[in-house]
Scaffold this motif. Structure first.
Motif, PDB file in Angstrom:
ATOM      1  N   GLY A 124     -12.030 -14.145  10.871  1.00 22.07           N
ATOM      2  CA  GLY A 124     -10.717 -14.142  11.502  1.00 22.07           C
ATOM      3  C   GLY A 124     -10.241 -12.739  11.792  1.00 22.07           C
ATOM      4  N   ALA A 125      -8.943 -12.556  11.743  1.00 15.72           N
ATOM      5  CA  ALA A 125      -8.358 -11.287  12.154  1.00 15.72           C
ATOM      6  C   ALA A 125      -8.690 -10.167  11.184  1.00 15.72           C
ATOM      7  CB  ALA A 125      -6.840 -11.430  12.303  1.00 15.72           C
ATOM      8  N   ASP A 126      -8.728 -10.462   9.887  1.00 14.51           N
ATOM      9  CA  ASP A 126      -8.958  -9.415   8.886  1.00 14.51           C
ATOM     10  C   ASP A 126      -8.091  -8.200   9.194  1.00 14.51           C
ATOM     11  OD1 ASP A 126     -11.731  -7.452   7.613  1.00 14.51           O
ATOM     12  OD2 ASP A 126     -10.039  -8.379   6.592  1.00 14.51           O
ATOM     13  N   THR A 127      -6.792  -8.470   9.267  1.00 10.38           N
ATOM     14  CA  THR A 127      -5.813  -7.464   9.671  1.00 10.38           C
ATOM     15  C   THR A 127      -5.803  -6.282   8.724  1.00 10.38           C
ATOM     16  OG1 THR A 127      -4.454  -9.240  10.550  1.00 10.38           O
ATOM     17  CG2 THR A 127      -3.381  -7.129  10.171  1.00 10.38           C
ATOM     18  N   GLN A 128      -5.674  -5.090   9.290  1.00 12.11           N
ATOM     19  CA  GLN A 128      -5.492  -3.891   8.480  1.00 12.11           C
ATOM     20  C   GLN A 128      -3.999  -3.649   8.267  1.00 12.11           C
ATOM     21  OE1 GLN A 128      -7.642  -0.417   9.775  1.00 12.11           O
ATOM     22  NE2 GLN A 128      -9.561  -1.537  10.024  1.00 12.11           N
ATOM     23  N   TYR A 129      -3.647  -3.368   7.016  1.00 12.59           N
ATOM     24  CA  TYR A 129      -2.277  -3.051   6.634  1.00 12.59           C
ATOM     25  C   TYR A 129      -2.210  -1.577   6.293  1.00 12.59           C
ATOM     26  CZ  TYR A 129      -1.800  -8.082   6.339  1.00 12.59           C
ATOM     27  OH  TYR A 129      -1.789  -9.424   6.636  1.00 12.59           O
ATOM     28  N   PHE A 130      -1.174  -0.920   6.795  1.00  8.83           N
ATOM     29  CA  PHE A 130      -1.086   0.528   6.699  1.00  8.83           C
ATOM     30  C   PHE A 130      -0.074   0.985   5.652  1.00  8.83           C
ATOM     31  CE2 PHE A 130      -3.587   2.348  10.163  1.00  8.83           C
ATOM     32  CZ  PHE A 130      -3.956   1.197  10.829  1.00  8.83           C
ATOM     33  N   ILE A 190       0.837  -1.178   0.000  1.00 14.23           N
ATOM     34  CA  ILE A 190       0.000   0.000   0.000  1.00 14.23           C
ATOM     35  C   ILE A 190       0.882   1.240   0.000  1.00 14.23           C
ATOM     36  CG2 ILE A 190      -0.301  -0.227   2.497  1.00 14.23           C
ATOM     37  CD1 ILE A 190      -3.146   0.958   2.069  1.00 14.23           C
ATOM     38  N   THR A 191       0.621   2.174  -0.909  1.00 12.10           N
ATOM     39  CA  THR A 191       1.437   3.368  -1.023  1.00 12.10           C
ATOM     40  C   THR A 191       0.573   4.607  -0.849  1.00 12.10           C
ATOM     41  OG1 THR A 191       1.149   3.438  -3.419  1.00 12.10           O
ATOM     42  CG2 THR A 191       3.056   2.230  -2.588  1.00 12.10           C
ATOM     43  N   GLN A 192       1.220   5.680  -0.411  1.00 14.43           N
ATOM     44  CA  GLN A 192       0.548   6.957  -0.228  1.00 14.43           C
ATOM     45  C   GLN A 192       1.402   8.062  -0.842  1.00 14.43           C
ATOM     46  OE1 GLN A 192      -0.658   5.947   4.315  1.00 14.43           O
ATOM     47  NE2 GLN A 192      -1.258   7.977   3.623  1.00 14.43           N
ATOM     48  N   ALA A 193       0.734   9.105  -1.330  1.00 21.08           N
ATOM     49  CA  ALA A 193       1.430  10.270  -1.848  1.00 21.08           C
ATOM     50  C   ALA A 193       0.591  11.517  -1.586  1.00 21.08           C
ATOM     51  CB  ALA A 193       1.686  10.106  -3.351  1.00 21.08           C
ATOM     52  N   PRO A 194       1.252  12.639  -1.291  1.00 18.08           N
ATOM     53  CA  PRO A 194       2.693  12.792  -1.104  1.00 18.08           C
ATOM     54  C   PRO A 194       3.141  12.274   0.268  1.00 18.08           C
ATOM     55  CG  PRO A 194       1.593  14.858  -0.637  1.00 18.08           C
ATOM     56  CD  PRO A 194       0.518  13.907  -1.089  1.00 18.08           C
ATOM     57  N   THR A 195       4.454  12.243   0.495  1.00 20.00           N
ATOM     58  CA  THR A 195       4.986  11.858   1.790  1.00 20.00           C
ATOM     59  C   THR A 195       4.710  12.944   2.811  1.00 20.00           C
ATOM     60  OG1 THR A 195       6.718  10.608   0.711  1.00 20.00           O
ATOM     61  CG2 THR A 195       7.063  11.184   3.023  1.00 20.00           C
ATOM     62  N   SER A 196       4.871  14.188   2.387  1.00 19.06           N
ATOM     63  CA  SER A 196       4.576  15.313   3.253  1.00 19.06           C
ATOM     64  C   SER A 196       4.163  16.502   2.394  1.00 19.06           C
ATOM     65  CB  SER A 196       5.786  15.666   4.122  1.00 19.06           C
ATOM     66  OG  SER A 196       6.851  16.104   3.323  1.00 19.06           O
ATOM     67  N   GLN A 197       3.450  17.439   3.017  1.00 21.55           N
ATOM     68  CA  GLN A 197       2.943  18.594   2.280  1.00 21.55           C
ATOM     69  C   GLN A 197       2.674  19.722   3.255  1.00 21.55           C
ATOM     70  OE1 GLN A 197       2.154  18.574  -1.259  1.00 21.55           O
ATOM     71  NE2 GLN A 197       2.021  20.776  -0.916  1.00 21.55           N
ATOM     72  N   VAL A 250      -0.962  13.631  10.748  1.00 24.81           N
ATOM     73  CA  VAL A 250      -0.405  12.560   9.922  1.00 24.81           C
ATOM     74  C   VAL A 250      -1.571  11.684   9.485  1.00 24.81           C
ATOM     75  CG1 VAL A 250       1.181  10.625   9.776  1.00 24.81           C
ATOM     76  CG2 VAL A 250       1.781  12.621  11.168  1.00 24.81           C
ATOM     77  N   TYR A 251      -1.666  11.475   8.191  1.00 24.37           N
ATOM     78  CA  TYR A 251      -2.777  10.714   7.629  1.00 24.37           C
ATOM     79  C   TYR A 251      -2.284   9.351   7.159  1.00 24.37           C
ATOM     80  CZ  TYR A 251      -5.447  14.997   7.776  1.00 24.37           C
ATOM     81  OH  TYR A 251      -6.100  16.122   8.216  1.00 24.37           O
ATOM     82  N   PHE A 252      -2.967   8.313   7.626  1.00 23.19           N
ATOM     83  CA  PHE A 252      -2.645   6.949   7.229  1.00 23.19           C
ATOM     84  C   PHE A 252      -3.807   6.340   6.465  1.00 23.19           C
ATOM     85  CE2 PHE A 252       1.369   6.104   9.117  1.00 23.19           C
ATOM     86  CZ  PHE A 252       1.437   6.835  10.290  1.00 23.19           C
ATOM     87  N   CYS A 253      -3.469   5.700   5.375  1.00 26.01           N
ATOM     88  CA  CYS A 253      -4.406   4.878   4.638  1.00 26.01           C
ATOM     89  C   CYS A 253      -4.147   3.424   5.016  1.00 26.01           C
ATOM     90  CB  CYS A 253      -4.183   5.092   3.145  1.00 26.01           C
ATOM     91  SG  CYS A 253      -5.241   4.136   2.060  1.00 26.01           S
ATOM     92  N   ALA A 254      -5.183   2.626   5.110  1.00 29.04           N
ATOM     93  CA  ALA A 254      -5.031   1.211   5.437  1.00 29.04           C
ATOM     94  C   ALA A 254      -5.974   0.395   4.570  1.00 29.04           C
ATOM     95  CB  ALA A 254      -5.330   0.970   6.918  1.00 29.04           C
ATOM     96  N   SER A 255      -5.651  -0.882   4.420  1.00 31.12           N
ATOM     97  CA  SER A 255      -6.540  -1.772   3.676  1.00 31.12           C
ATOM     98  C   SER A 255      -6.628  -3.104   4.387  1.00 31.12           C
ATOM     99  CB  SER A 255      -6.050  -1.952   2.238  1.00 31.12           C
ATOM    100  OG  SER A 255      -4.865  -2.723   2.194  1.00 31.12           O
ATOM    101  N   ALA A 256      -7.717  -3.831   4.127  1.00 27.46           N
ATOM    102  CA  ALA A 256      -7.929  -5.149   4.704  1.00 27.46           C
ATOM    103  C   ALA A 256      -8.704  -5.990   3.717  1.00 27.46           C
ATOM    104  CB  ALA A 256      -8.678  -5.040   6.037  1.00 27.46           C
ATOM    105  N   LEU A 257      -8.545  -7.290   3.825  1.00 27.49           N
ATOM    106  CA  LEU A 257      -9.265  -8.182   2.926  1.00 27.49           C
ATOM    107  C   LEU A 257     -10.754  -7.922   3.018  1.00 27.49           C
ATOM    108  CD1 LEU A 257      -8.864 -10.452   0.901  1.00 27.49           C
ATOM    109  CD2 LEU A 257      -9.058 -12.074   2.799  1.00 27.49           C
ATOM    110  N   GLY A 258     -11.271  -7.807   4.188  1.00 23.67           N
ATOM    111  CA  GLY A 258     -12.581  -7.372   4.650  1.00 23.67           C
ATOM    112  C   GLY A 258     -13.739  -7.554   3.684  1.00 23.67           C
ATOM    113  N   PRO A 259     -14.921  -6.946   4.009  1.00 29.09           N
ATOM    114  CA  PRO A 259     -15.223  -6.402   5.325  1.00 29.09           C
ATOM    115  C   PRO A 259     -15.654  -7.484   6.286  1.00 29.09           C
ATOM    116  CG  PRO A 259     -17.089  -6.091   3.886  1.00 29.09           C
ATOM    117  CD  PRO A 259     -16.035  -6.813   3.075  1.00 29.09           C
ATOM    118  N   GLY A 260     -15.624  -7.100   7.591  1.00 27.32           N
ATOM    119  CA  GLY A 260     -16.245  -7.961   8.559  1.00 27.32           C
ATOM    120  C   GLY A 260     -15.464  -9.152   8.966  1.00 27.32           C
ATOM    121  N   GLY A 261     -16.094 -10.066   9.516  1.00 27.24           N
ATOM    122  CA  GLY A 261     -15.534 -10.895  10.556  1.00 27.24           C
ATOM    123  C   GLY A 261     -14.899 -12.211  10.287  1.00 27.24           C
TER     124      GLY A 261
END
Lengths: 109, 116
Positions: free
Chosen positions: B101-107, B4-11, B88-99
């Motif tokens: 197992g863990a359905d871990t969020q990756y940042f 997972i990528t984000q842009a820009p790094t800072s602004q 500081v803004y973080f984007c995250a993703s998960a296999l999801g939605p809902g329940g």
């Protein structure tokens, strides 16, 4: 309201053991997560508990008691690289994560 | 792209300006999230999307909008930035939605935004 409480900061010695506590009050419970976040970096997943008891993963273990609204993260054989913030999060009835403010762990040689 | 990528790094942004923070993932995750992280506070959910074409409001949605035209991209727009949106803004993703197992969020790595 929903609330996750964890200590703001803890200090421990390299090679020792430290326990970071987390208590929660949320609307529903669908699992509790621990994440590690080094300064200036993104959170990374450490552990997940949904049933009561202890989950062990190498040097890290996480415990959950749903009846007490309580969890802890146990770190053994501390290393300098374990200096980081540790975030506790609970997945609520809407399957959204509610996050604690994090515990900054300082490791001293 | 890996993960997972984000842009820009800072602004640094003048108050009143419009700004879009970009987030892209290549893990084919259904669910995506935008959080802000402020000193002394936990991560707070701004908006989320359980699947392409749908979005929902989180805890602190005011002043922000999102869209989810496809699986991979989830941009966050500040229509008219204000100093209180410095964070500081973080984007995250998960296999999801809902329940399942863990359905871990990756940042993603985060975007550090300063509004003056």
């Amino acid at each position: 309201g929903q609330n996750i409480d964890q200590p703001t900061e803890m200090t421990a010695t390299e090679g020792a053991i430290v326990q970071i506590n987390c208590t929660y009050q949320t609307s529903g419970f669908n699992g509790l997560f621990w994440y590690q976040q080094h300064a200036g970096e993104a959170p990374t997943f450490l552990s997940y508990n949904v049933l009561d008891g202890l989950e062990e993963k190498g040097r890290f273990s996480s415990f959950l008691s749903r009846s007490k609204g309580y969890s802890y993260l146990l770190l053994k054989e501390l290393q300098m690289k374990d200096s980081a913030s540790y975030l506790c999060a609970v997945r609520d009835s809407n399957y959204q994560l509610i996050w604690g403010a994090g515990t900054k762990l300082i490791i001293k040689p | 792209i890996a993960g997972i990528t984000q842009a820009p790094t800072s602004q640094i942004l003048a108050a009143g300006r419009r700004m879009t923070l970009r987030c892209t993932q290549d893990m084919r995750h259904n669910a995506m999230y935008w959080y802000r992280q402020d000193l002394g506070l936990g991560l707070r959910l701004i908006h989320y999307s359980n699947t392409a074409g749908t979005t929902g409001k989180g805890e602190v949605p005011d002043g922000y909008s999102v869209s989810r035209a496809n699986t991979d991209d989830f941009p966050l727009t500040l229509a008219s930035a204000v100093p209180s949106q410095t964070s500081v803004y973080f984007c995250a993703s998960a296999l999801g939605p809902g329940g399942s197992g863990a359905d871990t969020q990756y940042f993603g790595p985060g975007t550090r935004l300063t509004v003056l």
